[in-house]
Design a protein around this motif. Structure first.
Motif, PDB file in Angstrom:
ATOM      1  N   GLN A 611      47.735  -1.493 -30.190  1.00  0.00           N
ATOM      2  CA  GLN A 611      48.710  -0.944 -31.128  1.00  0.00           C
ATOM      3  C   GLN A 611      48.124  -0.897 -32.535  1.00  0.00           C
ATOM      4  O   GLN A 611      48.295   0.078 -33.258  1.00  0.00           O
ATOM      5  N   VAL A 612      47.429  -1.953 -32.899  1.00  0.00           N
ATOM      6  CA  VAL A 612      46.822  -1.977 -34.230  1.00  0.00           C
ATOM      7  C   VAL A 612      45.828  -0.829 -34.365  1.00  0.00           C
ATOM      8  O   VAL A 612      45.806  -0.118 -35.379  1.00  0.00           O
ATOM      9  N   LEU A 614      45.829   1.994 -32.700  1.00  0.00           N
ATOM     10  CA  LEU A 614      46.557   3.259 -32.740  1.00  0.00           C
ATOM     11  C   LEU A 614      47.107   3.517 -34.135  1.00  0.00           C
ATOM     12  O   LEU A 614      47.030   4.628 -34.652  1.00  0.00           O
ATOM     13  N   ILE A 615      47.651   2.472 -34.729  1.00  0.00           N
ATOM     14  CA  ILE A 615      48.195   2.631 -36.075  1.00  0.00           C
ATOM     15  C   ILE A 615      47.069   2.934 -37.052  1.00  0.00           C
ATOM     16  O   ILE A 615      47.162   3.820 -37.882  1.00  0.00           O
ATOM     17  N   SER A 618      46.181   6.464 -36.610  1.00  0.00           N
ATOM     18  CA  SER A 618      47.213   7.374 -37.091  1.00  0.00           C
ATOM     19  C   SER A 618      47.229   7.419 -38.621  1.00  0.00           C
ATOM     20  O   SER A 618      47.725   8.356 -39.213  1.00  0.00           O
ATOM     21  N   GLN A 619      46.671   6.405 -39.234  1.00  0.00           N
ATOM     22  CA  GLN A 619      46.601   6.419 -40.705  1.00  0.00           C
ATOM     23  C   GLN A 619      45.282   6.999 -41.171  1.00  0.00           C
ATOM     24  O   GLN A 619      44.842   6.769 -42.295  1.00  0.00           O
ATOM     25  N   GLN A 623      43.246   1.764 -44.257  1.00  0.00           N
ATOM     26  CA  GLN A 623      44.269   0.732 -44.231  1.00  0.00           C
ATOM     27  C   GLN A 623      45.002   0.691 -45.567  1.00  0.00           C
ATOM     28  O   GLN A 623      44.378   0.727 -46.595  1.00  0.00           O
TER      29      GLN A 623
END
Lengths: 623, 453
Positions: A611-612, A614-615, A618-619, A623
């Protein structure tokens, strides 16, 4: 030490077992000049363990090797002693072919094929060193000081690399079947930067056929009209197998002598396969089981040697003899070969790419037991892929990989190079998420066009395959578009299979979807004049009966593809991503998976790490 | 990651309000917005210390209050966090937020603080969801269930089912992969028995969502009845000071459209309450046209009738409207004015009917029980797991469905197919449990959080 430079070659393959053979044949057939080294020319394609090819999951591998243009299936067909389709009643996805093979004739077959292959040299020599320069392979050196310059090296050393045989309190350095152990190569590999591990495997005893009382054993014959690898024309079964059972007496002998088993006394350090335990392991671990099954398998038509599958052991010889003779039917067994355990060096497969090339050493490939697997079929599958990729590299033509959703070969390799293994890895049908799509019967559909594209499948073979595909397509079309008229005949059939009479007609495919109806019922009601091949009929039946499930798996394949397509840039600094657990960051940093899909299969990478990622993606990677 | 800010306390007037700032620049932003009384002490930026001072924007100081600094990683989000407490007026709070936004922070997105906390490993997904539940709780029961889940009780229940299924899958595959091993560990009938048991447990869990939703999101409820039957007394009773939790979702105080009230553990979302008051006030506005709309959208209909008067044509029209909307089974027939009724009880075509006196506050307990029973309260034991979350419910229902398919596959197909279905069930449970989560789900979950949480 290098004394002279031998003829330049393009690919050198170390070891002429099941991996080395497929690797060498693939290279040569793809037009690349290759040399295949073996410690002894008399044991090319040796089966140091069971005299059979195939088995659950393994049969799938052989069908796939065959579809890609490999040799193993044809060799097994040629020297078949008996053929059985395992799991015939447990469903189309898990049907697996196993063929008892004539061990001596298998070797002869393979040696002859190799000797008659263009671009391929077979040489008896011990390779003692892999030479590298600036992180890439430049050649190999043999024990006689011959330096063979080459562009790629494929290591397929099986259990010979640093081999050590153990029987009870006795231990000595040796490869399988008392061959020379490849000792010096170990240091050379370590020097080149290969991370090594130590695994263990073993083999059961062989006894003389005339010392067996067959009247006390269950006979097991092959299938009538047996299916062959690649659906080649059927051959006759030549010899039967038999089944015997251990008993309480056998187990007592084992328990009383456990302190003399190197497995339990601590003499053996290597990690053994859970999937192929020794008889002492089985007795200890499954102590409530009253008996264990022993398969009595012939080793060939010109030999009286008999293989005792299920009695793998490293107990002292005299204990082995005692325990064999405690088995009903084997009371007078005459020993021919003693069971032994063997320890050997292999690499940590996490160092490999999906092409089986070492990530950090350009031109160096691994295949077979050297990569941490177990089994002839697993070895051959890897040999084929390593060979294809070495040839492509030499030719500057990119890479060839298979993914999990299209093959067991891809599943096997992905498991090894992504998850690694801490015991000899064996393929199983349960390793695949896409079992229903990866059947033996559609292996050619899945892979033969690829094999043909690589130049490994002949025109004749490919044309025959295309023709079969057309037949299948027209048969399925007919079943989906033709109906059976309502009436007495249809209703009688329905009633005889426990269904209600309806009086109405029905589309053939719909009728076939009923569990109790077979394709032969439909043919009988159809007055169809056409004659179909039995394998094509069976496949059409599976495709239609299981169409709902097949569709579902196809949807899963799409989901899988989506995650595989989410690429992870090769230069990500995982240690700088906030929120990744340390273990995951380190693993990812080391293995650098190409995609989210692969990252998710790495052990130690949890769903929340994914999940990390993927996020993070997606960004836009910031970060 | 950029530095974000949002108001962390509820909107509206209050004694104190808080603006939370999170990110690597949080302390910098604080320095620009907050003027400490003791500058030297503030310079030290001690973790967890409380500083008094005043707040300013480009026009100058506008309020005084408190600033607390939390250093990464020991903060809610795991980043540097600064919390600014000002006086709780709407204007002053907005001014403080605006000042933070002008001085280097950007407005936080929905759920962004929690999402950062999750990303930085401060909490698991199920915990994050449970926090959402705790924030959203309007009933004690929902709060209890959320708190239990934050502790992992549902995870444990799902974990047990997961393990049982995994064992079953392992038996199937061992049997398939080792045909020679003489394995008789589990027979097809035994397998089927186990699967049937598991399916029942999953069905019960999925079924608990009816109740779970009733105690969390609430039930769309319509109160209907002809004028003067006591709809507004019932409404007032439900909304009465002692039991009402009132939220105004759309509109002003004068024009409340929806009210949320608690009935026992269950939340009712009453629609068109303004309309009820209006039509009761003005007798001319007879007619049930307005009610019909409310009935067709409702999951619960409270139909009010006057016990002191005989059933007339208006009542009958209402009854047929309910029947035509197919809401008969979702209707509670409320026979009001039991205090002054003298005649016999009305016989109406509803399974659930009860007499109350809204005026005297009598019979409301009966209504609590009846509605509770309709939405599954009776089937849920004291210690039973309740699924309040729609995502989890869908996943559990998928798992139940897959187990059902596996049972069927054992009849009509082969074990390999049953194995496939069991694997699908395993994946679904893993998803419900947060062990396996896809990208969509993560985004879905975090968009449910309100800004600032």
């Amino acid at each position: 030490m290098i004394k002279y430079t031998a003829e330049k070659t393009q690919v050198a393959i170390i070891g002429a077992g099941h991996a080395g053979i497929e690797a060498a044949l693939a290279c040569a057939r793809m037009g690349v000049k290759s040399i295949l080294f073996t410690l002894t020319l008399d044991l090319v394609g040796n089966m140091p363990c069971n005299p059979s090819i195939g088995g659950t999951g393994k049969g799938h591998l052989v069908f796939e090797i065959d579809a890609l243009g490999g040799e193993m299936g044809r060799a097994a067909n040629a020297v078949m002693l008996q053929s059985r389709m395992l799991n015939a009643s447990k469903g189309p996805a898990v049907r697996s072919l196993r063929m008892q093979s004539d061990r001596v004739r298998y070797r002869d077959y393979m040696k002859k094929i190799i000797e008659n292959t263009e671009n391929l040299t077979l040489k008896q020599s011990e390779v003692v060193s892999v030479e590298t320069e600036n992180g890439r392979v430049i050649g190999v050196t043999t024990s006689f000081g011959a330096f063979y310059p080459c562009e790629c090296v494929i290591i397929a050393t099986g259990t010979s690399l640093g081999g050590r045989i153990i029987v009870g309190e006795e231990a000595y350095e040796s490869g399988p079947d008392n061959t020379l152990p490849a000792k010096r190569l170990v240091d050379s590999l370590a020097e080149a930067g290969v991370k090594l591990a130590r695994f263990k495997t073993g083999t059961p005893p062989r006894i003389h056929a005339d010392s067996i009382d067959y009247s006390k054993l269950e006979r097991q014959d092959g299938d009538t009209d047996p299916i062959m690898f690649g659906f080649a024309p059927s051959r006759e079964n030549l010899l039967p197998c038999y089944i015997a059972y251990t008993n309480e007496k056998t187990h007592k002998i084992i328990r009383d002598n456990l302190d003399r088993s190197p497995l339990y006394s601590g003499v053996i350090h290597g990690t053994g396969p859970r999937y192929c335990p020794s008889i002492e392991d089985k007795v200890v671990r499954f102590s409530d089981k009253e008996r264990h099954q022993i398969f009595i398998e012939p080793m060939g038509t010109d030999t009286k040697e008999i293989y005792l599958q299920g009695l793998s052991s490293s107990l002292p010889e005299e204990v082995q003899l005692q325990l064999i003779r405690s088995i009903e039917g084997l009371e007078n067994a005459v020993f021919m070969r003693t069971a032994y355990a063997i320890e050997y060096d292999c690499c940590d497969p996490l160092q490999l790419k999906n092409t089986l090339e070492f990530r950090e050493i350009s031109g160096l490939f691994g295949a077979g037991q050297f990569n941490g697997s177990s089994g002839y079929e697993e070895a051959a599958a890897q040999g084929l892929i390593a060979g294809i990729n070495a040839a492509l590299k030499v030719k500057g033509q990119g890479e060839f990989t298979l993914n999990r959703s299209e093959s067991y070969i891809g599943t096997l390799i992905d498991d090894l190079v992504t998850k690694g293994t801490n015991e000899p890895y064996r393929i199983m049908t349960s390793r695949s998420e896409y079992r229903l799509l990866l059947r033996q019967d559609n292996a050619k559909t899945r892979l033969m066009p690829k094999g043909y594209g690589l130049g490994l499948v002949s025109d004749d073979c490919y044309n025959a395959f295309k023709e079969e595909e057309e037949q299948l397509a027209s048969l399925i079309y007919a079943l989906e578009h033709e109906s059976i008229k309502g009436g007495e005949a249809l209703d009688d059939l329905l009633e005889s299979r426990g269904y209600a009479r309806t009086g109405a007609g029905i589309v053939k495919a719909e009728l076939l979807k009923r569990p109790e109806i077979t394709i032969y019922d439909i043919l009988a009601l159809s007055n169809d004049e056409r004659v179909y091949d039995k394998n094509i009929l069976a496949r059409a039946e599976t495709e239609i009966k299981y169409s709902g499930y097949i569709k579902r798996q196809l949807a899963e394949v799409e989901r899988f593809a989506k995650l595989e397509e989410k690429r992870l840039p090769p230069d990500i600094d995982y240690t700088a991503i906030r929120g990744l657990r340390l273990e995951a960051a380190q693993k990812l940093q080391k293995l650098r998976p190409e995609s989210i899909g692969r990252a998710s299969r790495i052990s130690g990478v949890s769903p929340s790490d994914i999940q990390v990622l993927l996020i993070y993606l997606s960004q836009g990677g910031k970060q | 990651m950029s530095t974000i800010a949002a108001i962390g306390t509820p909107h509206g007037k209050g004694g104190v309000a808080m603006v939370r700032i999170s990110g690597s620049e949080a302390f910098e932003v604080a320095k620009r917005v907050f003027v400490p009384a003791n500058k030297a002490r503030f310079e030290k930026q001690l973790h967890g210390s409380v500083y008094y001072g005043s707040f300013r924007d480009e026009k100058g100081v506008f309020d005084d209050g408190i600033c607390i600094l939390f250093k990464s990683p020991s903060s809610f989000t795991g980043e540097d966090v600064c919390e600014l407490y000002c006086h709780g007026g709407l204007l002053v709070t907005q001014k403080l937020l605006a000042s933070a936004l002008k001085n280097g922070a950007r407005m936080a997105l929905a759920g962004e603080f929690t999402r950062r906390a999750f990303i930085n490993g401060k909490m698991s997904l199920t915990q994050a969801e449970a926090i959402g539940g705790i924030i959203d709780s309007v009933s004690d029961k929902h709060l209890t269930v959320s708190a239990n889940q934050a502790n992992g009780s549902l995870s444990r229940a799902l974990g047990e089912i997961y393990d049982e299924l995994k064992l079953l899958a392992a038996s199937v595959y061992a049997y398939i992969d080792y045909p020679d091993e003489d394995m008789t560990d589990i027979s097809v009938p035994e397998m089927k028995q186990t699967l049937i048991k598991i399916k029942a447990r999953l069905d019960r869990l999925a079924g608990s969502h009816t109740y779970g939703r009733a105690i969390s999101e609430g039930i769309k409820t319509a109160i209907v009845g002809k004028p003067n039957t006591g709809k507004s007394s019932l409404l007032n009773l439900l909304c009465g000071e002692e039991r009402a939790i009132v939220t105004d979702i759309a509109g002003t105080t004068r024009d409340i459209v929806t009210e949320t009230v608690r009935l026992g553990d269950i939340i009712l979302r009453l629609s068109d309450t303004a309309g009820i008051r209006e039509s009761d006030d003005t007798v001319e506005k007879i007619g049930i046209g307005r009610s019909i709309g409310a009935i067709s959208e409702a999951d619960l209909v409270l139909a009010v009738f006057d016990l002191s008067r005989p059933i007339d044509d208006d009542d009958k029209r209402l009854i047929s409207a309910i029947i035509e909307s197919g809401k008969q089974s979702k209707t509670v027939c409320i026979l009001n004015k039991s205090d002054i009724a003298s005649g016999p009880c009305h016989k109406l075509p509803f399974d659930r009917a009860l007499s109350i006196s809204a005026k005297n506050n009598e019979g409301i307990e009966l209504l609590v029980d009846t509605v509770g029973e309709m939405f599954g309260a009776g089937e849920i034991g004291e210690n039973d797991e309740i699924i309040v979350n729609a995502r989890q419910c869908a996943a559990v229902a998928n798992a139940a469905n897959a187990v059902g398919n596996a049972i069927e596959a054992l009849d009509g197909f082969t074990q390999d197919i049953a194995g496939m279905d069991i694997e699908i069930a395993l994946a679904a449970i893993a998803e419900a449990d947060g062990r396996q989560v896809s990208e969509d789900i993560v985004n879905e979950i975090f968009s449910h959080f309100c800004v600032g949480k």
